[in-house]
Design a protein around this motif. Sequence first.
Motif, PDB file in Angstrom:
ATOM      1  N   SER A 281       8.823  93.499  66.436  1.00 13.29           N
ATOM      2  CA  SER A 281      10.243  93.261  66.664  1.00 13.29           C
ATOM      3  C   SER A 281      10.717  93.868  67.979  1.00 13.29           C
ATOM      4  O   SER A 281      10.504  95.057  68.239  1.00 13.29           O
ATOM      5  CB  SER A 281      11.066  93.839  65.517  1.00 13.29           C
ATOM      6  OG  SER A 281      12.440  93.781  65.811  1.00 13.29           O
ATOM      7  N   SER A 282      11.400  93.073  68.766  1.00 10.57           N
ATOM      8  CA  SER A 282      11.911  93.536  70.055  1.00 10.57           C
ATOM      9  C   SER A 282      12.999  94.598  69.894  1.00 10.57           C
ATOM     10  O   SER A 282      13.251  95.381  70.816  1.00 10.57           O
ATOM     11  CB  SER A 282      12.485  92.346  70.842  1.00 10.57           C
ATOM     12  OG  SER A 282      13.591  91.777  70.155  1.00 10.57           O
ATOM     13  N   ILE A 283      13.649  94.618  68.723  1.00  7.23           N
ATOM     14  CA  ILE A 283      14.760  95.568  68.537  1.00  7.23           C
ATOM     15  C   ILE A 283      14.317  96.848  67.831  1.00  7.23           C
ATOM     16  O   ILE A 283      15.118  97.772  67.674  1.00  7.23           O
ATOM     17  CB  ILE A 283      15.934  94.922  67.764  1.00  7.23           C
ATOM     18  CG1 ILE A 283      15.446  94.361  66.415  1.00  7.23           C
ATOM     19  CG2 ILE A 283      16.584  93.820  68.586  1.00  7.23           C
ATOM     20  CD1 ILE A 283      16.558  93.779  65.557  1.00  7.23           C
ATOM     21  N   ASP A 284      13.062  96.939  67.412  1.00 11.07           N
ATOM     22  CA  ASP A 284      12.566  98.140  66.733  1.00 11.07           C
ATOM     23  C   ASP A 284      11.890  99.047  67.754  1.00 11.07           C
ATOM     24  O   ASP A 284      10.659  99.178  67.796  1.00 11.07           O
ATOM     25  CB  ASP A 284      11.603  97.742  65.606  1.00 11.07           C
ATOM     26  CG  ASP A 284      11.269  98.920  64.695  1.00 11.07           C
ATOM     27  OD1 ASP A 284      11.815 100.016  64.914  1.00 11.07           O
ATOM     28  OD2 ASP A 284      10.467  98.725  63.760  1.00 11.07           O
ATOM     29  N   GLN A 285      12.708  99.682  68.570  1.00 11.04           N
ATOM     30  CA  GLN A 285      12.188 100.477  69.681  1.00 11.04           C
ATOM     31  C   GLN A 285      11.436 101.729  69.216  1.00 11.04           C
ATOM     32  O   GLN A 285      10.511 102.194  69.889  1.00 11.04           O
ATOM     33  CB  GLN A 285      13.346 100.896  70.602  1.00 11.04           C
ATOM     34  CG  GLN A 285      14.115  99.732  71.205  1.00 11.04           C
ATOM     35  CD  GLN A 285      13.289  98.925  72.193  1.00 11.04           C
ATOM     36  OE1 GLN A 285      12.399  99.442  72.841  1.00 11.04           O
ATOM     37  NE2 GLN A 285      13.593  97.633  72.302  1.00 11.04           N
ATOM     38  N   GLN A 286      11.816 102.280  68.068  1.00 12.48           N
ATOM     39  CA  GLN A 286      11.221 103.534  67.605  1.00 12.48           C
ATOM     40  C   GLN A 286      10.120 103.325  66.575  1.00 12.48           C
ATOM     41  O   GLN A 286       9.520 104.286  66.103  1.00 12.48           O
ATOM     42  CB  GLN A 286      12.319 104.428  66.999  1.00 12.48           C
ATOM     43  CG  GLN A 286      13.492 104.693  67.913  1.00 12.48           C
ATOM     44  CD  GLN A 286      13.091 105.331  69.228  1.00 12.48           C
ATOM     45  OE1 GLN A 286      12.261 106.254  69.248  1.00 12.48           O
ATOM     46  NE2 GLN A 286      13.671 104.865  70.317  1.00 12.48           N
ATOM     47  N   GLY A 287       9.850 102.089  66.201  1.00 12.60           N
ATOM     48  CA  GLY A 287       8.813 101.830  65.216  1.00 12.60           C
ATOM     49  C   GLY A 287       9.219 102.172  63.788  1.00 12.60           C
ATOM     50  O   GLY A 287       8.352 102.415  62.937  1.00 12.60           O
ATOM     51  N   ARG A 288      10.518 102.197  63.528  1.00 11.94           N
ATOM     52  CA  ARG A 288      11.002 102.507  62.179  1.00 11.94           C
ATOM     53  C   ARG A 288      10.380 101.574  61.141  1.00 11.94           C
ATOM     54  O   ARG A 288      10.012 102.001  60.050  1.00 11.94           O
ATOM     55  CB  ARG A 288      12.530 102.399  62.138  1.00 11.94           C
ATOM     56  CG  ARG A 288      13.140 102.625  60.753  1.00 11.94           C
ATOM     57  CD  ARG A 288      14.669 102.460  60.813  1.00 11.94           C
ATOM     58  NE  ARG A 288      15.269 102.491  59.492  1.00 11.94           N
ATOM     59  CZ  ARG A 288      15.681 103.590  58.860  1.00 11.94           C
ATOM     60  NH1 ARG A 288      15.523 104.771  59.451  1.00 11.94           N
ATOM     61  NH2 ARG A 288      16.233 103.543  57.661  1.00 11.94           N
ATOM     62  N   TYR A 289      10.248 100.298  61.503  1.00 13.25           N
ATOM     63  CA  TYR A 289       9.754  99.307  60.553  1.00 13.25           C
ATOM     64  C   TYR A 289       8.330  98.843  60.882  1.00 13.25           C
ATOM     65  O   TYR A 289       7.952  97.705  60.631  1.00 13.25           O
ATOM     66  CB  TYR A 289      10.701  98.109  60.506  1.00 13.25           C
ATOM     67  CG  TYR A 289      12.112  98.469  60.087  1.00 13.25           C
ATOM     68  CD1 TYR A 289      12.352  99.412  59.088  1.00 13.25           C
ATOM     69  CD2 TYR A 289      13.213  97.865  60.690  1.00 13.25           C
ATOM     70  CE1 TYR A 289      13.633  99.746  58.705  1.00 13.25           C
ATOM     71  CE2 TYR A 289      14.507  98.188  60.303  1.00 13.25           C
ATOM     72  CZ  TYR A 289      14.716  99.133  59.308  1.00 13.25           C
ATOM     73  OH  TYR A 289      15.996  99.458  58.923  1.00 13.25           O
ATOM     74  N   ALA A 290       7.539  99.747  61.455  1.00 15.04           N
ATOM     75  CA  ALA A 290       6.132  99.443  61.743  1.00 15.04           C
ATOM     76  C   ALA A 290       5.377  99.144  60.448  1.00 15.04           C
ATOM     77  O   ALA A 290       5.803  99.529  59.351  1.00 15.04           O
ATOM     78  CB  ALA A 290       5.481 100.623  62.459  1.00 15.04           C
ATOM     79  N   TYR A 291       4.242  98.471  60.583  1.00 15.99           N
ATOM     80  CA  TYR A 291       3.438  98.072  59.429  1.00 15.99           C
ATOM     81  C   TYR A 291       3.192  99.246  58.476  1.00 15.99           C
ATOM     82  O   TYR A 291       3.418  99.147  57.267  1.00 15.99           O
ATOM     83  CB  TYR A 291       2.114  97.481  59.904  1.00 15.99           C
ATOM     84  CG  TYR A 291       1.108  97.243  58.807  1.00 15.99           C
ATOM     85  CD1 TYR A 291       1.269  96.202  57.900  1.00 15.99           C
ATOM     86  CD2 TYR A 291      -0.021  98.060  58.681  1.00 15.99           C
ATOM     87  CE1 TYR A 291       0.341  95.976  56.889  1.00 15.99           C
ATOM     88  CE2 TYR A 291      -0.953  97.842  57.679  1.00 15.99           C
ATOM     89  CZ  TYR A 291      -0.768  96.809  56.783  1.00 15.99           C
ATOM     90  OH  TYR A 291      -1.688  96.598  55.782  1.00 15.99           O
ATOM     91  N   GLY A 292       2.748 100.373  59.011  1.00 12.35           N
ATOM     92  CA  GLY A 292       2.418 101.522  58.172  1.00 12.35           C
ATOM     93  C   GLY A 292       3.624 102.198  57.557  1.00 12.35           C
ATOM     94  O   GLY A 292       3.485 102.961  56.587  1.00 12.35           O
ATOM     95  N   ASN A 293       4.819 101.944  58.090  1.00 15.56           N
ATOM     96  CA  ASN A 293       6.036 102.566  57.569  1.00 15.56           C
ATOM     97  C   ASN A 293       6.700 101.749  56.459  1.00 15.56           C
ATOM     98  O   ASN A 293       7.585 102.258  55.765  1.00 15.56           O
ATOM     99  CB  ASN A 293       7.060 102.770  58.696  1.00 15.56           C
ATOM    100  CG  ASN A 293       6.682 103.905  59.628  1.00 15.56           C
ATOM    101  OD1 ASN A 293       5.822 104.717  59.301  1.00 15.56           O
ATOM    102  ND2 ASN A 293       7.314 103.961  60.782  1.00 15.56           N
TER     103      ASN A 293
END
Length: 489
Positions: A281-293
């Motif tokens: 996601s272009s708007i998930d700059q901090q990786g909040r919704y990364a695969y592992g999260n």
Amino acid sequence: MTNERIETGWNFDNSYARLPKLLFTSQTPTPVRSPKLIILNGALAKEIGLKTDSLQNEAGVAVFAGNQIPEGAAPLAQAYAGHQFGGFTKLGDGRALLLGEQITPKRERFDIQLKGSGRTPYSRGGDGRAALGPMLREYIISEAMHALGIPTTRSLAVVETGEPVIRETYLPGAILTRVAASHLRVGTFQYAANWGTVEDLRVLADYTLNRHYPKVESGEGQYLSLLKEVIKRQAKLIAKWQLVGFIHGVMNTDNMTISGETIDYGPCAFMDTYDLDTVFSSIDQQGRYAYGNQPYIGGWNLARFAETLLPLLHEDENEAVKIAQEAISEYMELYRGYWLEGMRAKLGIFNEEAVDNSLIDDLLGMMQKYRADYTNTFRALTMDKPEETAMFGTPEFIQWHKQWEERLGRQEESKEVSQQLMQNSNPVVIPRNHRVEEALEAAVNQGDYSVMESLLQVLSNPFTVSPKHEEYCTLPAPSNQPYRTYCGT
């Protein structure tokens, strides 16, 4: 029943419209200039009791475009709130309208929603419209998810509006007709809890129980049962996401359904190279919704749902918090159980042993180390072709493969039966990002829908080994630019 209903099969009820008025605004769609049917999901149409022929004529297309309201429908925009990347805000259907609920010949109930149908009171300055590309993306991915056996909203049709939408440039406009068990969200409960009364919240909870969890007995403890059932469904759903490498991209609380269906396919994508930190996601700059999260965010969102139910769980707030915390504490164990069950199946394992955790973790660790493709690795193991994995020949993989074969040898089931389990659990094809983009580029920029149609046909049988599928298993060409997806709003 009128001729129109007989001809089309539309059979609407509007139970959501009978909920407290703060939860919606009645409104009709904004008509469009010259609607054109791009794609119709004939199988889904038949499944919910619609006549495909009549849906493709001028009157049928007018319904999908919002130019004509079918008899019995009562269009409305739903109000809800949401934690978006952690921040709480008031939201609502800013570009979608619920036409009503289709009652099927089997007496099942499904929401029928138009997405991209014009401005609503919740548009927050937006134009209420949608571009063709993102609507076709949702059609492709949602139908692929359905074929993979993952609970999801479905796509019934996409129409081009004949009107442009302005984003960074002019794009062809479109409207998607979405089918869902319901559009009740965690954010719906957040809205009721923050801006309604306790009685409004109770009415919403009772409605949800009746619609999605009718087996829950009414009376004391029913709202705790509601919380536990939603926790269970979400744990199972997110485990299924992880097992196929699906990354939702925007797991805000307004994008978590109470029914346990996947909803809102904006910046979603499927993982190629196995990496827990994968973000598209272009708007998930901090990786909040990364695969592992994703599993942990699921728990966070469910905690927000539990907070909304506190007034219904116990009259004493401290006791209510204790009850909610105990329920939420079960989530991760439930998730881990569903995920382990799925991973065992992907490896052909029927029973449980203590070594399974390390066997699975060691494989995933090697996959991350050697940048192995997630889907193709399990495909290679399923087809007994370990030489096609990125780890083949390494000392740790040789050791792991020996341990895996010993593990399979300790169960009663034969190797053939284990392989069949693996074939049923490991998709041969997924919607590879470069294939989806290829289909969208041909459709939107060239008016060529044959690429998308071929892709959809392959994705409808994801567990089938076929020469036709081979080209859809190949990885994208190496690139210095990371793949990025956008929300399409």
